[in-house]
Design a protein around this motif. Sequence first.
Motif, short mmCIF file in Angstrom:
data_model
loop_
_atom_site.label_atom_id
_atom_site.label_comp_id
_atom_site.label_asym_id
_atom_site.label_seq_id
_atom_site.Cartn_x
_atom_site.Cartn_y
_atom_site.Cartn_z
N UNK A 8 0.82 -1.21 0.00
CA UNK A 8 0.00 0.00 0.00
C UNK A 8 0.86 1.26 0.00
N UNK A 9 0.24 2.36 -0.38
CA UNK A 9 0.86 3.68 -0.27
C UNK A 9 0.15 4.41 0.85
N UNK A 10 0.91 4.69 1.91
CA UNK A 10 0.37 5.36 3.09
C UNK A 10 1.38 6.38 3.58
N UNK A 11 0.90 7.60 3.85
CA UNK A 11 1.79 8.67 4.31
C UNK A 11 2.97 8.86 3.36
N UNK A 12 2.69 8.78 2.06
CA UNK A 12 3.72 8.94 1.02
C UNK A 12 4.87 7.96 1.23
N UNK A 13 4.50 6.74 1.62
CA UNK A 13 5.48 5.67 1.84
C UNK A 13 4.86 4.35 1.38
N UNK A 14 5.70 3.49 0.80
CA UNK A 14 5.24 2.14 0.47
C UNK A 14 5.31 1.27 1.73
N UNK A 50 -3.74 2.34 -3.21
CA UNK A 50 -3.52 3.72 -2.76
C UNK A 50 -4.40 4.00 -1.54
N UNK A 51 -3.81 3.97 -0.38
CA UNK A 51 -4.51 4.26 0.87
C UNK A 51 -4.10 5.62 1.42
N UNK A 52 -3.63 6.45 0.54
CA UNK A 52 -3.19 7.80 0.90
C UNK A 52 -4.30 8.80 0.61
N UNK A 53 -4.02 10.09 0.90
CA UNK A 53 -4.97 11.14 0.54
C UNK A 53 -4.42 11.97 -0.63
N UNK A 54 -3.53 11.33 -1.41
CA UNK A 54 -2.90 12.00 -2.54
C UNK A 54 -2.74 11.01 -3.69
N UNK A 55 -2.46 11.52 -4.86
CA UNK A 55 -2.27 10.67 -6.02
C UNK A 55 -0.86 10.08 -6.03
N UNK A 67 -6.63 8.75 -4.57
CA UNK A 67 -6.78 8.17 -3.23
C UNK A 67 -7.93 7.16 -3.19
N UNK A 68 -7.67 6.02 -2.58
CA UNK A 68 -8.68 4.98 -2.47
C UNK A 68 -8.71 4.02 -3.62
N UNK A 69 -7.97 4.30 -4.70
CA UNK A 69 -7.96 3.40 -5.85
C UNK A 69 -7.20 2.11 -5.53
N UNK A 70 -7.66 1.03 -6.10
CA UNK A 70 -6.96 -0.26 -5.99
C UNK A 70 -6.75 -0.78 -7.41
N UNK A 71 -5.59 -0.50 -8.00
CA UNK A 71 -5.32 -0.94 -9.37
C UNK A 71 -5.29 -2.47 -9.47
N UNK A 72 -5.37 -2.96 -10.70
CA UNK A 72 -5.34 -4.40 -10.93
C UNK A 72 -4.01 -4.99 -10.45
N UNK A 73 -4.03 -6.25 -10.01
CA UNK A 73 -2.79 -6.88 -9.52
C UNK A 73 -1.73 -6.97 -10.62
N UNK A 74 -0.46 -6.89 -10.19
CA UNK A 74 0.68 -7.07 -11.07
C UNK A 74 1.26 -8.45 -10.78
N UNK A 75 1.37 -9.28 -11.82
CA UNK A 75 1.88 -10.65 -11.67
C UNK A 75 3.38 -10.68 -11.96
N UNK A 76 4.13 -11.37 -11.10
CA UNK A 76 5.57 -11.46 -11.23
C UNK A 76 5.96 -12.89 -11.59
N UNK A 77 6.52 -13.05 -12.79
CA UNK A 77 6.76 -14.40 -13.32
C UNK A 77 8.24 -14.74 -13.46
N UNK A 78 9.13 -13.82 -13.10
CA UNK A 78 10.56 -14.08 -13.19
C UNK A 78 11.23 -13.84 -11.84
N UNK A 79 12.22 -14.67 -11.58
CA UNK A 79 12.98 -14.57 -10.34
C UNK A 79 13.84 -13.31 -10.35
N UNK A 80 14.03 -12.70 -9.19
CA UNK A 80 14.93 -11.55 -9.09
C UNK A 80 14.32 -10.40 -8.31
N UNK A 81 15.10 -9.31 -8.22
CA UNK A 81 14.69 -8.14 -7.47
C UNK A 81 14.01 -7.12 -8.39
N UNK A 82 12.93 -6.55 -7.90
CA UNK A 82 12.19 -5.53 -8.64
C UNK A 82 12.04 -4.30 -7.74
#
Length: 234
Positions: free
Chosen positions: A75-81, A98-103, A122-137
């Motif tokens: 989530x995004x809260x207080x301008x932090x992930x 997006x659980x913040x009060x900003x875009x 604010x309040x939007x919940x975008x579609x899930x992002x699927x991760x299919x490869x190993x590694x850091x993102x």
Amino acid sequence: MQPKPRVRSLLICRNALGALVALGAMALGVSAAHAGTFLGVASDRDGLALVNVVMSLKPIGRAAPATPVQEIVVSQENATFKPYISVIRVGSSVVFANRDNMEHHIKSFSSSKPFEIAVHKPGDTPAPIRFEKEGAVVAYCILHDWMRAYIYVADTPWFSITGEPSGIAKIENVPAGDYEAIAWHPDLGQYKPPLVQKVTITATGSVESTFKFDFKARPVRQAPKNFGSGARTK
């Protein structure tokens, strides 16, 4: 007096069923008895405990067992992930709510998973992002350059993150055998390789491995002090 044929058949079936149940219980007992614990100890270049290190175990010479894919929320809260670091299995998904009060405007330039979530309110919940490869993102907020979220995608069900104050990651119920123990820290980013050791997990007890990184961890970036506070959590 001998039991009647039908009674004799029922007794035989009941005994056979009991034997199968006993064998199943024994099999589960053997499996549990042959699982150990991995303790990964992480330190920085000065030998001090290092937190936020992802530890994972990959079997050597055999495939990792299949596990159900998951869907987690960053989530995004207080301008932090939140959370700052997440670990998921290959094939799992992340919802950036997006659980913040900003875009916010989220983007990943990572080669293993480039993606973009355009400006969402604010309040939007975008579609899930699927991760299919190993590694850091690494996911960034284009509108707030201090915001970072790290998603480590592991091709194994055995992983953990070192915590405070010990810098130790604990992974339990690991079947006995040989593994690659992999240690990754966000300061390595997506291009520098993680630290790797070979470890042998024993049938009982615990095995400890130490990983010493050649840097001092950078402070986690925070919102500027003069930045507007107000963020809401749903």
